[in-house]
Structures are given as structure tokens and as C-alpha cells.
Scaffold this active site. Structure first.
Site, PDB file in Angstrom:
ATOM      1  N   GLN A  14      -4.354  -0.821   9.544  1.00 34.88           N
ATOM      2  CA  GLN A  14      -4.268  -2.195   9.039  1.00 34.88           C
ATOM      3  C   GLN A  14      -4.845  -3.178  10.065  1.00 34.88           C
ATOM      4  O   GLN A  14      -4.472  -3.158  11.235  1.00 34.88           O
ATOM      5  CB  GLN A  14      -2.793  -2.540   8.736  1.00 34.88           C
ATOM      6  CG  GLN A  14      -2.605  -3.920   8.143  1.00 34.88           C
ATOM      7  CD  GLN A  14      -3.260  -4.080   6.769  1.00 34.88           C
ATOM      8  OE1 GLN A  14      -3.214  -3.187   5.932  1.00 34.88           O
ATOM      9  NE2 GLN A  14      -3.900  -5.222   6.546  1.00 34.88           N
TER      10      GLN A  14
ATOM     11  N   LYS B 134       0.838  -1.206   0.000  1.00 39.15           N
ATOM     12  CA  LYS B 134       0.000   0.000   0.000  1.00 39.15           C
ATOM     13  C   LYS B 134       0.872   1.255   0.000  1.00 39.15           C
ATOM     14  O   LYS B 134       0.609   2.204  -0.729  1.00 39.15           O
ATOM     15  CB  LYS B 134      -0.939  -0.008   1.219  1.00 39.15           C
ATOM     16  CG  LYS B 134      -2.065  -1.026   1.085  1.00 39.15           C
ATOM     17  CD  LYS B 134      -2.822  -1.234   2.391  1.00 39.15           C
ATOM     18  CE  LYS B 134      -3.811  -2.385   2.266  1.00 39.15           C
ATOM     19  NZ  LYS B 134      -4.477  -2.724   3.523  1.00 39.15           N
TER      20      LYS B 134
ATOM     21  N   ASP C  73     -10.719   3.483   3.911  1.00 42.30           N
ATOM     22  CA  ASP C  73     -11.095   2.065   3.883  1.00 42.30           C
ATOM     23  C   ASP C  73     -12.608   1.910   3.761  1.00 42.30           C
ATOM     24  O   ASP C  73     -13.111   0.837   3.462  1.00 42.30           O
ATOM     25  CB  ASP C  73     -10.629   1.376   5.175  1.00 42.30           C
ATOM     26  CG  ASP C  73      -9.440   0.457   4.933  1.00 42.30           C
ATOM     27  OD1 ASP C  73      -9.264   0.021   3.775  1.00 42.30           O
ATOM     28  OD2 ASP C  73      -8.715   0.181   5.897  1.00 42.30           O
TER      29      ASP C  73
END
Ligand code: NAD
Length: 300
Positions: A111, A67, A134
Site C-alpha cells: 500500500q 481490499k 498492482d
């Protein structure tokens, strides 16, 4: 978008068409890079993405590295925050609050999984919904549920974008999602509903999974068990999106669907790897530029 299933799901001669997530993701990333450069020219700074990792889960470390690398390649500034697994929850929350108020940061990604003992819901809920790239904050999930999506969960959004790239019209199709998690299965069902499919969601309480899968003109598998859905169950002519990423004993990455048999029956199928994995990262970058533009008071 109103083609009948027959028109939209032609059988591919000699097997299913591979839905090449890697290639489509590269195109999405190129568009993101253009938009990021325009944003930087207009606002005097590039969009910024903070990626927070707590602990050193090896799979998470691979995702986080990818990422960060992909964001820099797209012209997005990456802010890395790596905390030890022992970090107490209040300290994680303090970091989230600081990032919420940091003007250079447009997107915040925490994460998952977070270490045991940390309340993941509390941490995710603390992220400013305007920076929730997200798409996991209840506000963004709620907006998607109400047909007015803003920042959309990356993997389900990636499924929709991949279908679009192949001209696969989802309207009117019978879509079955296997898996009902907050990060994949549920938002996937909402995305398919938004795309006007007729949606069924299966989970551990489902009575006859095989019958549900056999009916599916669009099948999305998000269970997390290697080969959990036998290829024989796939309806001839179906479109199969395999979100699962599972490592076998021999170290190979495989999906949730028995690929070889499924590819003989389906009209379209995603490979694992090279399907939804790259699409997920591409949509994260796209969301980051969207968030930056929204925060700057306008959509680009
Ligand atoms: P999860 O464990 O949170 O959810 C799994 C879901 O599967 C649950 O809703 C559960 O009810 C359902 N399930 C489990 N056993 C079942 C059974 N026997 N019958 C019917 N349903 C059953 O997992 P998740 O976070 O949603 O992830 C699912 C998979 O997707 C994992 O392999 C994960 O690694 C992968 N994933 C991939 C990406 C990507 O970028 N491609 C992103 C996120 C997750």
C-alpha cells in the site's frame, strides 16, 4: 469497435449516463469468486493475496481494510502484514523477499504511500513481477507499453473494463488523460493506446490545459485536486472518467471534475464515490486470480 464518435457518444437526454462502477465491480467480483473457486478445486488451495501496510496513514488504512475484506468475500486468502511506520527499509525488503518465495501467496500489494525515508521504487521493484497484482513493476508496465499486457495497473484497467461494460467503444476517439503519475496517468495513457484511442497526456508542464480538455471525447482526470477541471470545459457528448478522490473541508468525497456542470454536458460520467474506486478493487482481485493461474502454469 470501429464506430464513429457520433455513434459511440450519443447525448443522454436530460444529462449524462452515470457509469456505475459499483454495479459493474460487483459483477466483476462475482466472476472472480467463480474463478477463485475453480482454482481452489483444481489446486487444493485458494488464491492468496498479501497486503502490506507500513505505518498508519488513515486513508491507506481504509483502502487496505476494503481490499482485505473484498478478497475474502471473493474466496481469496488474505495475508495481512501491518508494519510500524518506523520499520527500516531492509526489513520491508526482507518481507517482500519472503512473500516472493511463499507458495501460498499469488499476489503482493504494497500500500502506497510508504513512509518518508523508504525508497518506494526499490521496494516495488523487489516484488516478483509474477506476483505484482498492482501492475506497478517496470516489467509489467513495459509489457503494457509493448502491447502485450500481463498484470495491468488496477485503476486504468478498471476504466477500460467500465467502458466495455457500457459498450463504449474507445477506438478512434480523442482521449485526454490529465495526470501523468506512474500509477494512474501513464498506464492509463498506455491502456487507451492499446484500446486504439488517440491519446494526449496532460501534466504540470502542459501549456493550455483547457484547450486540451475541450478537445477530449474521452476525458480521464487523475490529478488529486477537488473540482480542478471545471465542468464547463467538458466537451458536449464526452465520456468522463474521474479517478480523483478528494475529501472536502466538510468531509465529502469529490472527484477532480466539477461534477454537476460536467454531467450536463457529458454523455457518460463516473460518480465519485462509486466510480473507479470500486472498479480498482475489483481489478485487483481479478489480477490476483490471473496471477494465481499464471503461476500455476495456465490461464483460466
Ligand atoms: P499524483 O499526485 O502522483 O499525480 C498527479 C498528476 O497530476 C501528476 O502527474 C501531475 O503532473 C498532474 N498535475 C498536478 N497538477 C496539475 C496541473 N495544475 N495541471 C496539470 N496536471 C497537473 O496522483 P495519483 O497517484 O496519480 O492520483 C491522482 C488522483 O487519483 C488522486 O486523487 C488519488 O487519490 C486518486 N486515485 C484514485 C484511485 C481509485 O481507486 N479511484 C486510485 C489511485 C489514485
Amino acid at each position: 469497435m470501429s464506430a464513429s464518435p457520433k455513434e459511440t457518444l450519443p447525448r443522454a437526454p436530460g444529462g449524462a449516463i452515470l457509469l456505475d462502477g459499483k454495479a459493474v465491480a460487483a459483477r466483476v467480483r462475482a466472476q472472480v469468486a467463480e474463478r477463485a473457486a475453480e482454482f481452489a478445486a483444481r489446486h487444493g488451495r485458494a488464491p492468496g493475496l498479501a497486503v502490506v501496510q507500513v505505518g498508519e496513514d488513515p486513508a491507506s488504512s481504509v483502502y487496505v481494510r476494503n481490499k482485505r475484506k473484498s478478497s475474502v468475500e471473493a474466496g481469496i486468502v488474505s495475508f495481512a502484514h501491518d508494519l510500524p511506520a518506523s520499520t527500516p527499509e531492509p526489513e520491508i525488503l526482507a518481507l517482500v523477499h519472503a512473500l516472493n518465495h511463499d507458495e501460498r501467496v499469488d499476489g503482493i500489494l504494497i500500500q502506497l504511500p510508504l513512509p518518508k525515508g523508504v525508497n518506494a521504487d526499490r521496494v516495488m521493484d523487489a516484488v516478483d513481477p509474477a506476483k505484482d497484482v498492482d501492475g506497478f513493476h517496470p516489467l509489467n508496465t513495459g509489457l503494457l507499453a509493448q502491447k502485450r499486457p500481463r498484470l495491468r495497473p488496477c485503476t486504468p484497467y478498471g476504466v477500460i473494463k467500465l467502458a466495455e461494460a457500457y459498450g463504449l467503444a474507445l477506438t478512434g476517439l480523442r482521449a485526454t488523460v490529465v495526470g501523468a503519475s506512474n500509477i494512474v496517468g501513464r498506464p492509463m495513457a498506455l491502456e487507451l493506446l492499446l484500446a486504439r484511442s488517440t491519446v494526449t497526456v496532460c501534466h504540470t508542464g502542459t501549456r493550455d490545459l483547457r484547450a486540451e480538455v475541450e478537445r477530449a471525447e474521452v476525458l480521464v482526470a487523475a490529478v488529486g485536486k477537488a473540482g480542478f477541471i471545471p465542468g464547463e470545459w467538458v466537451r458536449p457528448g464526452a465520456a468522463v472518467f474521474d479517478v480523483g478522490i478528494n475529501r472536502t473541508a466538510s468531509g465529502k468525497l469529490v472527484g477532480d471534475v466539477g461534477f454537476e456542470r460536467a454531467a450536463e454536458r457529458a454523455a457518460w460520467i463516473t460518480p465519485v464515490p462509486g466510480g473507479l474506486g470500486p472498479m480498482t478493487i475489483a481489478m485487483l482481485l481479478s489480477n490476483t486470480v490471473d496471477a494465481a493461474s499464471l503461476r500455476a502454469g495456465r490461464r483460466e
